[in-house]
Design a protein around this motif. Sequence first.
Motif, PDB file in Angstrom:
ATOM      1  N   ARG A 208       2.256 -49.108 -16.570  1.00  0.00           N
ATOM      2  CA  ARG A 208       1.081 -48.296 -16.910  1.00  0.00           C
ATOM      3  C   ARG A 208       1.604 -46.997 -17.522  1.00  0.00           C
ATOM      4  O   ARG A 208       2.073 -46.113 -16.802  1.00  0.00           O
ATOM      5  CB  ARG A 208       0.255 -47.988 -15.658  1.00  0.00           C
ATOM      6  N   THR A 209       1.537 -46.858 -18.831  1.00  0.00           N
ATOM      7  CA  THR A 209       2.111 -45.697 -19.516  1.00  0.00           C
ATOM      8  C   THR A 209       1.060 -45.036 -20.400  1.00  0.00           C
ATOM      9  O   THR A 209       0.359 -45.711 -21.162  1.00  0.00           O
ATOM     10  CB  THR A 209       3.321 -46.101 -20.376  1.00  0.00           C
ATOM     11  N   VAL A 210       0.976 -43.698 -20.293  1.00  0.00           N
ATOM     12  CA  VAL A 210       0.079 -42.915 -21.149  1.00  0.00           C
ATOM     13  C   VAL A 210       0.889 -41.763 -21.746  1.00  0.00           C
ATOM     14  O   VAL A 210       1.971 -41.413 -21.248  1.00  0.00           O
ATOM     15  CB  VAL A 210      -1.132 -42.360 -20.364  1.00  0.00           C
ATOM     16  N   ARG A 226       3.198 -51.691 -10.233  1.00  0.00           N
ATOM     17  CA  ARG A 226       3.202 -51.128 -11.584  1.00  0.00           C
ATOM     18  C   ARG A 226       3.286 -49.606 -11.527  1.00  0.00           C
ATOM     19  O   ARG A 226       2.298 -48.932 -11.218  1.00  0.00           O
ATOM     20  CB  ARG A 226       1.930 -51.527 -12.343  1.00  0.00           C
ATOM     21  N   PRO A 227       4.443 -49.013 -11.794  1.00  0.00           N
ATOM     22  CA  PRO A 227       4.534 -47.547 -11.833  1.00  0.00           C
ATOM     23  C   PRO A 227       3.674 -46.985 -12.960  1.00  0.00           C
ATOM     24  O   PRO A 227       3.474 -47.639 -13.988  1.00  0.00           O
ATOM     25  CB  PRO A 227       6.021 -47.287 -12.085  1.00  0.00           C
ATOM     26  N   PHE A 228       3.155 -45.791 -12.729  1.00  0.00           N
ATOM     27  CA  PHE A 228       2.348 -45.092 -13.730  1.00  0.00           C
ATOM     28  C   PHE A 228       3.231 -44.023 -14.356  1.00  0.00           C
ATOM     29  O   PHE A 228       3.850 -43.223 -13.658  1.00  0.00           O
ATOM     30  CB  PHE A 228       1.126 -44.455 -13.068  1.00  0.00           C
ATOM     31  N   LYS A 229       3.289 -43.991 -15.689  1.00  0.00           N
ATOM     32  CA  LYS A 229       4.151 -43.030 -16.387  1.00  0.00           C
ATOM     33  C   LYS A 229       3.325 -42.144 -17.314  1.00  0.00           C
ATOM     34  O   LYS A 229       2.438 -42.635 -18.022  1.00  0.00           O
ATOM     35  CB  LYS A 229       5.216 -43.760 -17.200  1.00  0.00           C
ATOM     36  N   THR A 238       7.078 -40.322 -13.566  1.00  0.00           N
ATOM     37  CA  THR A 238       6.848 -41.663 -13.037  1.00  0.00           C
ATOM     38  C   THR A 238       6.313 -41.577 -11.614  1.00  0.00           C
ATOM     39  O   THR A 238       6.896 -40.894 -10.768  1.00  0.00           O
ATOM     40  CB  THR A 238       8.142 -42.481 -13.046  1.00  0.00           C
ATOM     41  N   VAL A 239       5.216 -42.295 -11.350  1.00  0.00           N
ATOM     42  CA  VAL A 239       4.603 -42.278 -10.022  1.00  0.00           C
ATOM     43  C   VAL A 239       4.057 -43.665  -9.714  1.00  0.00           C
ATOM     44  O   VAL A 239       3.921 -44.514 -10.591  1.00  0.00           O
ATOM     45  CB  VAL A 239       3.447 -41.254  -9.934  1.00  0.00           C
ATOM     46  N   ARG A 265       8.681 -38.608  -9.868  1.00  0.00           N
ATOM     47  CA  ARG A 265      10.025 -38.467 -10.412  1.00  0.00           C
ATOM     48  C   ARG A 265       9.888 -38.035 -11.869  1.00  0.00           C
ATOM     49  O   ARG A 265       9.116 -38.608 -12.633  1.00  0.00           O
ATOM     50  CB  ARG A 265      10.810 -39.769 -10.322  1.00  0.00           C
ATOM     51  N   ILE A 266      10.654 -37.006 -12.249  1.00  0.00           N
ATOM     52  CA  ILE A 266      10.562 -36.450 -13.597  1.00  0.00           C
ATOM     53  C   ILE A 266      11.910 -36.576 -14.291  1.00  0.00           C
ATOM     54  O   ILE A 266      12.939 -36.161 -13.742  1.00  0.00           O
ATOM     55  CB  ILE A 266      10.140 -34.965 -13.564  1.00  0.00           C
ATOM     56  N   LEU A 267      11.892 -37.123 -15.490  1.00  0.00           N
ATOM     57  CA  LEU A 267      13.079 -37.186 -16.327  1.00  0.00           C
ATOM     58  C   LEU A 267      12.861 -36.271 -17.522  1.00  0.00           C
ATOM     59  O   LEU A 267      11.910 -36.452 -18.286  1.00  0.00           O
ATOM     60  CB  LEU A 267      13.327 -38.617 -16.817  1.00  0.00           C
TER      61      LEU A 267
END
Length: 381
Positions: A208-210, A226-229, A238-239, A265-267
């Motif tokens: 799940r990416t926005v 499904r991680p949400f990005k 990412t959560v 988590r932040i990259l």
Amino acid sequence: MEQKRLRELLQKYRQGKCTSAEKAEIENWYDRRLPADFAGISDDIIDADLVEVYHKLPHHPFKHRIIKSTKRWYSFAAAALVLLTVSLAISFYIFNTPIEQQQTITKNDDLMPGTDRAILKLANDSTIALDDAAEGDLVQKNGIKITKDKEGLISYAYQHQQTETNEVNTIITPKGGQYQVILADGTKVWLNAASSLKFPTSFTENDRTVTLEGEGYFEVARDQSRPFKVITSTQTITVLGTHFNVNSYKEEKISSTTLLEGSVRILYRNTQESIRLKQGEQATFTGNKAIEVTKIDPKNAIAWKEGLFRFEGANIKEAMREYARWYDVEVNYEGSIPDVELWGEVYRNNNASLTLEILGYFDIKYQIINRDGVKKIIISK
């Protein structure tokens, strides 16, 4: 009125818990009270009760006009609570009577606050003005239904069983606009002014990416599989399921992510540095510098979502960039602007003339121009 009774009523009034009789009692007491001198205001008083602070502020010509407004006098109590820290060896608070402005602001010159406005851009590049769209179903395609409810909220939902498509939609808020959307997975997103959110009409089985530009607040629907990005110009967040705020305007030097609930988590792609935030923490990033993580009151980060400008150490230009986005106005500066820090909060649904009144406490002049298609705020010393 005795002091104990007064403090109890002020506390209940601030929390909206007064009965009709108690509201009348405290407002009648306030209408009769015009203090001639004002003692210093301690941090304890400020933290305990913003309303009580207002009674120690100087008398000003707007006081009785604000009392008659729909928000009563507490609107200006919040607007007037602005603390000044001068960049010297000593920090101190000063409350001065507002200066005379450069010109009288007429009703026509004033600037109205932002509203719920946005454009929905569909996969075929067609657009829908969401504020003008009628209530009901907007689009039904490929098993996805887009609906606008009576409150103006836009939601995506599967009509039958969950489907996957490659279609991407974008919601764009202009300056002077904000909006809320519920994505197909149930995630709720609030967009601040001058922001955009790009998202698929349906998510895949694994992702799940926005993509966000500007500022958004997310309440992510939990889905362990499904991680949400959230992708911005500088970071990937990412959560699995959490509440957080992302501020990533291109014109701001600092981008920030604030966690209200859960973990993220932040990259940071420029440095490839990765961190994990805990509840109540904020990560800030400036250019290629190291990430700074601090413990804050997360409510400060989402004040905009709650209808407030809230400043905690903001300089004049930082504050005015927020105003510019919300009132859809150009801000110009004349002469040198003092190095001051603003502390306090102001209601966002007030006209610009009222929210700008706080600057008078720092001897900073302002002028509003709103005529012949020209909208400007001019700031000067």
